[in-house]
Design an enzyme around this catalytic site. Structure first.
Site, PDB file in Angstrom:
ATOM      1  N   GLU A 179       0.840  -1.204   0.000  1.00  0.00           N
ATOM      2  CA  GLU A 179       0.000   0.000   0.000  1.00  0.00           C
ATOM      3  C   GLU A 179       0.875   1.254   0.000  1.00  0.00           C
ATOM      4  OE1 GLU A 179      -0.059  -2.608   2.013  1.00  0.00           O
ATOM      5  OE2 GLU A 179      -2.056  -3.032   2.787  1.00  0.00           O
TER       6      GLU A 179
ATOM      7  N   CYS B 292       0.720   1.708   7.140  1.00  0.00           N
ATOM      8  CA  CYS B 292       0.192   2.076   5.811  1.00  0.00           C
ATOM      9  C   CYS B 292      -1.077   2.912   5.956  1.00  0.00           C
ATOM     10  CB  CYS B 292      -0.075   0.826   4.975  1.00  0.00           C
ATOM     11  SG  CYS B 292       1.446   0.021   4.439  1.00  0.00           S
TER      12      CYS B 292
ATOM     13  N   CYS C 229      -1.980  -2.356   7.227  1.00  0.00           N
ATOM     14  CA  CYS C 229      -1.467  -2.291   8.605  1.00  0.00           C
ATOM     15  C   CYS C 229      -1.586  -0.839   9.114  1.00  0.00           C
ATOM     16  CB  CYS C 229      -0.023  -2.763   8.643  1.00  0.00           C
ATOM     17  SG  CYS C 229       1.131  -1.544   7.988  1.00  0.00           S
TER      18      CYS C 229
HETATM   19  N1  LIG Z   1      -1.390  -5.054   4.321  1.00  0.00           N
HETATM   20  C1  LIG Z   1      -0.187  -5.635   4.143  1.00  0.00           C
HETATM   21  C2  LIG Z   1       0.258  -6.623   5.004  1.00  0.00           C
HETATM   22  C3  LIG Z   1       1.495  -7.175   4.806  1.00  0.00           C
HETATM   23  N2  LIG Z   1       2.264  -6.756   3.780  1.00  0.00           N
HETATM   24  C4  LIG Z   1       3.558  -7.412   3.537  1.00  0.00           C
HETATM   25  C5  LIG Z   1       4.652  -7.231   4.520  1.00  0.00           C
HETATM   26  C6  LIG Z   1       5.421  -8.526   4.431  1.00  0.00           C
HETATM   27  O1  LIG Z   1       6.286  -8.521   3.286  1.00  0.00           O
HETATM   28  C7  LIG Z   1       4.318  -9.525   4.191  1.00  0.00           C
HETATM   29  C8  LIG Z   1       3.745 -10.088   5.474  1.00  0.00           C
HETATM   30  O2  LIG Z   1       4.606 -11.090   5.898  1.00  0.00           O
HETATM   31  P1  LIG Z   1       4.113 -12.316   6.803  1.00  0.00           P
HETATM   32  O3  LIG Z   1       4.201 -11.837   8.207  1.00  0.00           O
HETATM   33  O4  LIG Z   1       2.702 -12.686   6.389  1.00  0.00           O
HETATM   34  O5  LIG Z   1       5.069 -13.396   6.470  1.00  0.00           O
HETATM   35  O6  LIG Z   1       3.308  -8.810   3.524  1.00  0.00           O
HETATM   36  C9  LIG Z   1       1.819  -5.792   2.924  1.00  0.00           C
HETATM   37  O7  LIG Z   1       2.521  -5.424   1.959  1.00  0.00           O
HETATM   38  N3  LIG Z   1       0.600  -5.243   3.135  1.00  0.00           N
HETATM   39 ZN    ZN Z   2       1.506  -1.802   5.807  1.00  0.00          ZN
END
Ligand SMILES: Nc1ccn([C@H]2C[C@H](O)[C@@H](COP(=O)(O)O)O2)c(=O)n1
Ligand code: ZN
Length: 165
Positions: free
Chosen positions: A80, A107, A104
């Site tokens: 995002e 973001c 999150c």
């Molecule tokens: N809304 C989101 C949530 C997570 N991400 C990214 C950040 C990490 O590269 C991955 C999450 O890793 P995990 O803890 O599931 O192995 O996804 C995002 O870009 N946007």
């Molecule tokens: Zn985020």
């Protein structure tokens, strides 16, 4: 001839672009994509989770566990935020952001500050986590619409075979 009836909806199209963008991610566990759309249904930014420009995705860690500095978490830029930063150079006031995973809290701060007015998402699988609760609280307080979509179709198949064009 009558026009096609099985064309994809705007929501399916923009979420499809977000998911396709996520296919560029080097994260071995979770690939997330995001797509920002303006009020004329034009795409004005896309992004996926990856390391910042100039940070080698071969040299930095992709681990989820272990010493914090040896995991991906302090380094990866979320989809995002990348979509916001990669925008075509416009004011994002009134735009929508399509994202595979609910944003999150970090973001969400960027989403609010950018003027985006709607978050459209597919999955909220981390809803129970404190960061997701904080994220939702901020977005709702800022008056940003939150919309979970359930597409009518479960997949979009793309052939890259020239015979199928
Ligand atoms: N809304 C989101 C949530 C997570 N991400 C990214 C950040 C990490 O590269 C991955 C999450 O890793 P995990 O803890 O599931 O192995 O996804 C995002 O870009 N946007
Ligand atoms: Zn985020």
């Amino acid at each position: 001839m009558t026009k096609r009836a099985d064309y994809i909806s705007w929501d399916e199209y923009f979420m499809g672009v977000a998911l396709l963008s996520g296919k560029r991610s080097k994260d071995p566990s979770t690939q997330v994509g995001a797509c920002i759309v303006n009020q004329q249904n034009k795409i004005v930014g896309v992004g996926y989770n990856g390391l910042p420009i100039g940070i080698s995705d071969d040299e930095f860690p992709w681990d989820k566990e272990g010493d914090f500095l040896n995991t991906k978490y302090p380094y990866v830029c979320h989809a995002e935020l990348n979509a916001i930063l990669n925008n075509i150079g416009i004011n994002l006031e009134g735009c929508k952001i399509y994202t595979a995973l609910f944003p999150c809290n970090e973001c969400s701060k960027a989403i609010i500050q950018s003027g985006i007015k709607e978050v459209v998402y597919l999955s909220d699988k981390h809803a129970h986590k404190e960061s997701a609760i904080a994220s939702k609280k901020m977005l709702q307080t800022a008056g940003i619409a939150l919309r979970k979509i359930t597409p009518r179709i479960s997949e979009v198949v793309l052939s890259l075979d020239e015979k199928d064009v």
